[in-house]
Design a protein around this motif. Sequence first.
Motif, PDB file in Angstrom:
ATOM      1  N   LEU A  46      59.350   9.278  85.181  1.00 60.09           N
ATOM      2  CA  LEU A  46      58.611   9.843  84.065  1.00 60.09           C
ATOM      3  C   LEU A  46      59.280  11.118  83.559  1.00 60.09           C
ATOM      4  N   ARG A  47      59.734  11.965  84.493  1.00 60.80           N
ATOM      5  CA  ARG A  47      60.398  13.208  84.099  1.00 60.80           C
ATOM      6  C   ARG A  47      61.673  12.927  83.309  1.00 60.80           C
ATOM      7  N   GLN A  48      62.430  11.895  83.721  1.00 61.96           N
ATOM      8  CA  GLN A  48      63.647  11.566  82.994  1.00 61.96           C
ATOM      9  C   GLN A  48      63.331  11.043  81.595  1.00 61.96           C
ATOM     10  N   LEU A  49      62.295  10.213  81.467  1.00 59.16           N
ATOM     11  CA  LEU A  49      61.908   9.730  80.139  1.00 59.16           C
ATOM     12  C   LEU A  49      61.479  10.880  79.232  1.00 59.16           C
ATOM     13  N   LEU A  50      60.718  11.823  79.784  1.00 58.82           N
ATOM     14  CA  LEU A  50      60.302  12.976  78.989  1.00 58.82           C
ATOM     15  C   LEU A  50      61.494  13.833  78.587  1.00 58.82           C
ATOM     16  N   TRP A  51      62.465  13.967  79.496  1.00 55.88           N
ATOM     17  CA  TRP A  51      63.660  14.743  79.189  1.00 55.88           C
ATOM     18  C   TRP A  51      64.398  14.116  78.006  1.00 55.88           C
ATOM     19  N   HIS A  52      64.513  12.772  77.989  1.00 59.39           N
ATOM     20  CA  HIS A  52      65.177  12.088  76.877  1.00 59.39           C
ATOM     21  C   HIS A  52      64.380  12.244  75.585  1.00 59.39           C
ATOM     22  N   LEU A  53      63.071  12.156  75.671  1.00 58.58           N
ATOM     23  CA  LEU A  53      62.237  12.336  74.491  1.00 58.58           C
ATOM     24  C   LEU A  53      62.435  13.730  73.895  1.00 58.58           C
ATOM     25  N   ILE A  54      62.452  14.733  74.732  1.00 63.05           N
ATOM     26  CA  ILE A  54      62.649  16.107  74.262  1.00 63.05           C
ATOM     27  C   ILE A  54      64.031  16.258  73.632  1.00 63.05           C
ATOM     28  N   ALA A  55      65.058  15.648  74.255  1.00 60.18           N
ATOM     29  CA  ALA A  55      66.415  15.736  73.705  1.00 60.18           C
ATOM     30  C   ALA A  55      66.486  15.088  72.323  1.00 60.18           C
ATOM     31  N   TRP A  56      65.849  13.925  72.146  1.00 61.92           N
ATOM     32  CA  TRP A  56      65.841  13.258  70.838  1.00 61.92           C
ATOM     33  C   TRP A  56      65.083  14.095  69.809  1.00 61.92           C
ATOM     34  N   TRP A  57      63.982  14.685  70.239  1.00 60.37           N
ATOM     35  CA  TRP A  57      63.187  15.505  69.331  1.00 60.37           C
ATOM     36  C   TRP A  57      63.985  16.723  68.859  1.00 60.37           C
ATOM     37  N   GLN A  58      64.713  17.352  69.777  1.00 58.64           N
ATOM     38  CA  GLN A  58      65.528  18.504  69.413  1.00 58.64           C
ATOM     39  C   GLN A  58      66.662  18.101  68.472  1.00 58.64           C
ATOM     40  N   MET A  59      67.263  16.929  68.706  1.00 59.15           N
ATOM     41  CA  MET A  59      68.326  16.445  67.830  1.00 59.15           C
ATOM     42  C   MET A  59      67.781  16.187  66.430  1.00 59.15           C
ATOM     43  N   ARG A  60      66.607  15.599  66.345  1.00 56.15           N
ATOM     44  CA  ARG A  60      65.968  15.339  65.049  1.00 56.15           C
ATOM     45  C   ARG A  60      65.720  16.644  64.302  1.00 56.15           C
ATOM     46  N   THR A  61      65.229  17.658  65.016  1.00 60.85           N
ATOM     47  CA  THR A  61      64.948  18.950  64.393  1.00 60.85           C
ATOM     48  C   THR A  61      66.230  19.596  63.881  1.00 60.85           C
ATOM     49  N   ARG A  62      67.305  19.541  64.667  1.00 61.86           N
ATOM     50  CA  ARG A  62      68.583  20.128  64.235  1.00 61.86           C
ATOM     51  C   ARG A  62      69.100  19.445  62.973  1.00 61.86           C
ATOM     52  N   ILE A  63      69.019  18.113  62.918  1.00 59.30           N
ATOM     53  CA  ILE A  63      69.505  17.369  61.757  1.00 59.30           C
ATOM     54  C   ILE A  63      68.664  17.706  60.531  1.00 59.30           C
ATOM     55  N   MET A  64      67.348  17.772  60.695  1.00 63.50           N
ATOM     56  CA  MET A  64      66.490  18.117  59.555  1.00 63.50           C
ATOM     57  C   MET A  64      66.801  19.515  59.044  1.00 63.50           C
ATOM     58  N   ASN A  65      67.033  20.456  59.947  1.00 66.48           N
ATOM     59  CA  ASN A  65      67.369  21.820  59.530  1.00 66.48           C
ATOM     60  C   ASN A  65      68.708  21.860  58.804  1.00 66.48           C
ATOM     61  N   GLN A  66      69.674  21.091  59.265  1.00 63.90           N
ATOM     62  CA  GLN A  66      70.976  21.053  58.601  1.00 63.90           C
ATOM     63  C   GLN A  66      70.863  20.439  57.210  1.00 63.90           C
ATOM     64  N   LEU A  67      70.082  19.364  57.089  1.00 64.03           N
ATOM     65  CA  LEU A  67      69.886  18.749  55.775  1.00 64.03           C
ATOM     66  C   LEU A  67      69.178  19.702  54.820  1.00 64.03           C
ATOM     67  N   GLN A  68      68.204  20.433  55.331  1.00 57.05           N
ATOM     68  CA  GLN A  68      67.502  21.406  54.498  1.00 57.05           C
ATOM     69  C   GLN A  68      68.457  22.515  54.056  1.00 57.05           C
ATOM     70  N   ALA A  69      69.326  22.977  54.942  1.00 57.49           N
ATOM     71  CA  ALA A  69      70.286  24.017  54.580  1.00 57.49           C
ATOM     72  C   ALA A  69      71.257  23.508  53.521  1.00 57.49           C
ATOM     73  N   LEU A  70      71.720  22.241  53.658  1.00 62.11           N
ATOM     74  CA  LEU A  70      72.592  21.678  52.645  1.00 62.11           C
ATOM     75  C   LEU A  70      71.905  21.605  51.290  1.00 62.11           C
ATOM     76  N   ALA A  71      70.667  21.161  51.286  1.00 57.36           N
ATOM     77  CA  ALA A  71      69.924  21.046  50.019  1.00 57.36           C
ATOM     78  C   ALA A  71      69.702  22.419  49.391  1.00 57.36           C
ATOM     79  N   MET A  72      69.374  23.410  50.192  1.00 62.87           N
ATOM     80  CA  MET A  72      69.147  24.751  49.647  1.00 62.87           C
ATOM     81  C   MET A  72      70.450  25.358  49.107  1.00 62.87           C
ATOM     82  N   ASN A  73      71.576  25.042  49.733  1.00 64.89           N
ATOM     83  CA  ASN A  73      72.867  25.534  49.230  1.00 64.89           C
ATOM     84  C   ASN A  73      73.200  24.939  47.874  1.00 64.89           C
TER      85      ASN A  73
END
Length: 99
Positions: free
Chosen positions: A68-95
């Motif tokens: 269970l801990r390993q599955l949660l670790w992967h979920l958190i990693a995917w969530w963080q990756m999603r957040t980073r990509i969304m922030n990068q896309l937002q920065a590109l759009a604002m530029n």
Amino acid sequence: MEATGYSRWFERLLAELGFEVWMGDLAEIKAKRVKKQKFDREDARLLLRLMRETTSANLGTSPENRDLRQLLWHLIAWWQMRTRIMNQLQALAMNEGYR
């Protein structure tokens, strides 16, 4: 056995063969080490002492909890990756002058 990242398959194999596997929490073991130098012989003595006086029955967690801990670790990693990509896309759009 020290809990490492790639030892789960070996733990399952030993359990299937009928061996009792005890996993040690490295942070807990390290905290109980008197000398800060790492020697295999001293580590073996420390592990033997901890197993004899074990207050925490398995020194670690159950295989189900580790899964269970390993599955949660992967979920958190995917969530963080999603957040980073969304922030990068937002920065590109604002530029480019978009909101």
